[in-house]
Design a protein around this motif. Structure first.
Motif, PDB file in Angstrom:
ATOM      1  N   GLY A 123     -15.697  -3.247   4.638  1.00  0.00           N
ATOM      2  CA  GLY A 123     -15.821  -2.464   3.324  1.00  0.00           C
ATOM      3  C   GLY A 123     -16.503  -1.192   3.683  1.00  0.00           C
ATOM      4  O   GLY A 123     -17.264  -0.435   2.903  1.00  0.00           O
ATOM      5  N   PRO A 128     -11.263  -7.529   1.229  1.00  0.00           N
ATOM      6  CA  PRO A 128      -9.792  -7.633   0.920  1.00  0.00           C
ATOM      7  C   PRO A 128      -9.077  -8.365   0.347  1.00  0.00           C
ATOM      8  O   PRO A 128      -9.465  -9.656   0.313  1.00  0.00           O
ATOM      9  N   THR A 161     -15.743  -1.903  -2.891  1.00  0.00           N
ATOM     10  CA  THR A 161     -16.206  -1.235  -4.227  1.00  0.00           C
ATOM     11  C   THR A 161     -16.457  -2.064  -5.256  1.00  0.00           C
ATOM     12  O   THR A 161     -16.646  -3.572  -5.469  1.00  0.00           O
ATOM     13  N   GLN A 205      -4.637  -2.369  -1.516  1.00  0.00           N
ATOM     14  CA  GLN A 205      -6.247  -3.020  -1.802  1.00  0.00           C
ATOM     15  C   GLN A 205      -7.156  -1.806  -2.772  1.00  0.00           C
ATOM     16  O   GLN A 205      -7.347  -0.977  -2.858  1.00  0.00           O
ATOM     17  N   ASP A 206      -6.392  -2.743  -4.062  1.00  0.00           N
ATOM     18  CA  ASP A 206      -6.629  -2.248  -5.688  1.00  0.00           C
ATOM     19  C   ASP A 206      -7.704  -2.246  -6.445  1.00  0.00           C
ATOM     20  O   ASP A 206      -7.402  -3.027  -6.773  1.00  0.00           O
ATOM     21  N   GLN A 210     -16.056   4.877  -1.629  1.00  0.00           N
ATOM     22  CA  GLN A 210     -16.439   4.354  -3.138  1.00  0.00           C
ATOM     23  C   GLN A 210     -17.537   3.314  -2.105  1.00  0.00           C
ATOM     24  O   GLN A 210     -18.383   2.559  -3.530  1.00  0.00           O
ATOM     25  N   ALA A 244       0.824  -0.911   0.198  1.00  0.00           N
ATOM     26  CA  ALA A 244      -0.004   0.124  -0.250  1.00  0.00           C
ATOM     27  C   ALA A 244       0.373   1.012  -0.480  1.00  0.00           C
ATOM     28  O   ALA A 244       1.861   1.117   0.348  1.00  0.00           O
ATOM     29  N   GLN A 298      -5.416   0.720   4.053  1.00  0.00           N
ATOM     30  CA  GLN A 298      -5.972  -0.351   3.157  1.00  0.00           C
ATOM     31  C   GLN A 298      -7.074   0.346   2.522  1.00  0.00           C
ATOM     32  O   GLN A 298      -8.854  -0.431   1.305  1.00  0.00           O
ATOM     33  N   GLY A 299      -7.272   1.994   1.743  1.00  0.00           N
ATOM     34  CA  GLY A 299      -7.575   2.833   1.298  1.00  0.00           C
ATOM     35  C   GLY A 299      -8.721   2.871   1.539  1.00  0.00           C
ATOM     36  O   GLY A 299      -9.410   3.912   0.690  1.00  0.00           O
ATOM     37  N   GLN A 300      -9.498   3.259   2.580  1.00  0.00           N
ATOM     38  CA  GLN A 300     -10.419   3.575   3.449  1.00  0.00           C
ATOM     39  C   GLN A 300     -10.409   5.153   3.954  1.00  0.00           C
ATOM     40  O   GLN A 300      -9.296   5.550   4.282  1.00  0.00           O
ATOM     41  N   PRO A 341     -10.497  -0.274  -2.635  1.00  0.00           N
ATOM     42  CA  PRO A 341     -10.932  -0.772  -1.538  1.00  0.00           C
ATOM     43  C   PRO A 341     -11.564  -1.567  -1.518  1.00  0.00           C
ATOM     44  O   PRO A 341     -13.188  -1.709  -1.843  1.00  0.00           O
ATOM     45  N   HIS A 365      -5.746   4.160   5.846  1.00  0.00           N
ATOM     46  CA  HIS A 365      -5.275   5.110   4.812  1.00  0.00           C
ATOM     47  C   HIS A 365      -4.528   3.824   4.033  1.00  0.00           C
ATOM     48  O   HIS A 365      -4.960   3.177   2.646  1.00  0.00           O
TER      49      HIS A 365
END
Length: 434
Positions: free
Chosen positions: A80, A420, A25, A19-20, A47, A9, A123-125, A22, A121
């Motif tokens: 999520g 995830p 999504t 996580q692409d 998302q 990440a 985790q893209g959240q 997140p 962050h």
């Protein structure tokens, strides 16, 4: 040919797989219901439309978040939720609901919050924090210690409380067993606004993505809003403009120190459910909330989180699954009629997929990914006039029961969403009933 490798990440202080996109999504956004459509709030994009509502854990160490909070919040982050909001976090030591509440009144409280923000962050959240002062409901015991109606709620000095330093708009106790507050002086009000500004700076230093101001549930700001609990005769009491003055000063103080693209949320109690007092006893009600909502965009608030009650022990709530969702819908309709740019969040008794979907569903959106029958139902709803109650669904207790709530809702609605990467083997088979 580029080598295949487990990418980390970006900007994470340690290795964790990227996580692409997140978790949570929608894999096919074009056909997903509004619930799984992105939501942009100033410079922050979620998302999906799920938010973890702030939930007090009564587990902080002198205002510092602990490993409990990390474990508690990370379970929602990895499963999520578009936005996870940290519990009511006091801007002063005497503003905690309980001695074990979270705080941001000193710099040492930044690091434990930053640890959670960094994890989110990675985790893209997104992570938010709710800033609060408990007012006349401060210095109370954790709820599981109150075993009967006869058990006092007051946290004494022996229980690390501060029963002789309780602030309120006016010297009116919430109920028997609660502290006796004193009316704040003008100097204390000014210091409180400064404390909110300083706490916002610390929240930024911790790396949170948004701040929510707690103006609901009988805590300090809502105590100023209500004519039942605010009997002041100075510039902070009496008229609507005076009773809302503290709130707008706090909004301005926070906006002063955050970037222009930083989202600001506000939670209110849309009504205190005291209409039974009659016309001779004015209360904070839906009409006053609508009036307030119309002023918020110009003040810099981006989303109004609509709750209710908690201001008065004698409240009479007309309880049903949509009892608060309807309030959010009425405020949203009034805002839309004025053409104002204010997003609405709805909270309360959201426990299943269809209810979550219905709250934010916009006319013309497909309901599911590949679910023809449901698409026909949505078309019929659109023809009849689809009601959109809110733009964001804030969920509390159901997340405690089901930390994977967004993933489960997606499955039940037939929406394929990202899990995830570490849990890639765990997804339910398509069409499985759960």
């Amino acid at each position: 040919m580029s080598p295949i490798k487990n990418e980390g990440a970006p900007n994470s202080p340690y290795f964790t797989p990227a996580q692409d996109p997140p978790a949570g999504t929608a894999l096919d956004p074009a056909t997903a219901p509004t619930l799984f459509q992105p939501l942009k709030i100033r410079g922050m994009t979620l998302q999906n439309r799920f938010a973890v509502s702030p939930m007090c854990q009564y587990s902080a160490d002198n205002g510092h978040l602990t490993d409990w909070h990390f474990a508690h919040l990370s379970q929602f982050i990895i499963r999520g939720a578009g936005l996870t909001i940290v519990e009511a976090t006091s801007v002063t030591p005497n503003g905690r609901i309980s001695p074990e509440d979270s705080g941001l009144w000193q710099d040492s409280q930044i690091a434990p919050l930053k640890r959670i923000a960094d994890f989110a962050h990675a985790q893209g959240q997104k992570l938010g924090v709710q800033l609060d002062h408990a007012g006349r409901k401060a210095s109370t015991l954790a709820p599981w210690l109150v075993t009967s109606r006869n058990t006092p709620r007051l946290a004494s000095e022996a229980a690390r409380g501060w029963p002789d330093d309780i602030w309120a708009a006016s010297a009116i106790s919430y109920a028997d067993g609660y502290p006796d507050p004193r009316a704040m002086t003008l100097e204390e009000i000014a210091s409180l606004v400064g404390a909110w500004r300083d706490a916002a700076r610390r929240a930024l230093a911790a790396g949170v993505d948004c701040i929510e101001i707690h103006g609901a549930h009988g805590y300090l700001i809502s105590g100023f809003l209500s004519p039942q609990t605010n009997r002041r005769t100075d510039a902070y009491g009496g008229s609507f403009e005076n009773r809302t003055r503290l709130l707008f000063e706090v909004i301005a103080a926070v906006r002063e120190v955050v970037p222009a693209d930083f989202p600001l949320l506000l939670r209110i109690s849309a009504t205190e459910w005291m209409e039974h007092l009659g016309p001779d006893q004015p209360t904070w009600d839906l009409a006053e909330s609508v009036r307030l909502a119309k002023l918020l965009p110009a003040a810099g608030v981006d989303l109004l989180d609509v709750s209710s009650g908690g201001l008065q022990a004698g409240q009479r709530i007309h309880l049903h699954p949509y009892y608060q969702i309807n309030l959010a819908g009425e405020i949203r309709a009034a805002i839309a009629k004025e053409g104002l740019n204010l997003l609405i969040g709805a909270v309360g008794m959201v426990t299943d997929a269809e209810m979550a979907r219905s709250i934010v569903q916009e006319s013309g959106r497909a309901a599911t990914s590949g679910d023809a029958d449901r698409a026909v139902e949505i078309a019929a709803e659109d023809a009849a006039g689809q009601v959109t109650y809110a733009d964001l669904v804030l969920v509390g207790r159901q997340f405690l029961r089901e930390p994977e709530f967004p993933l489960r809702v997606a499955q039940q609605l037939g929406v394929e969403v990202k899990w995830p990467v570490q849990y890639h083997r765990a997804g339910w088979p398509k069409g499985a009933k759960i």
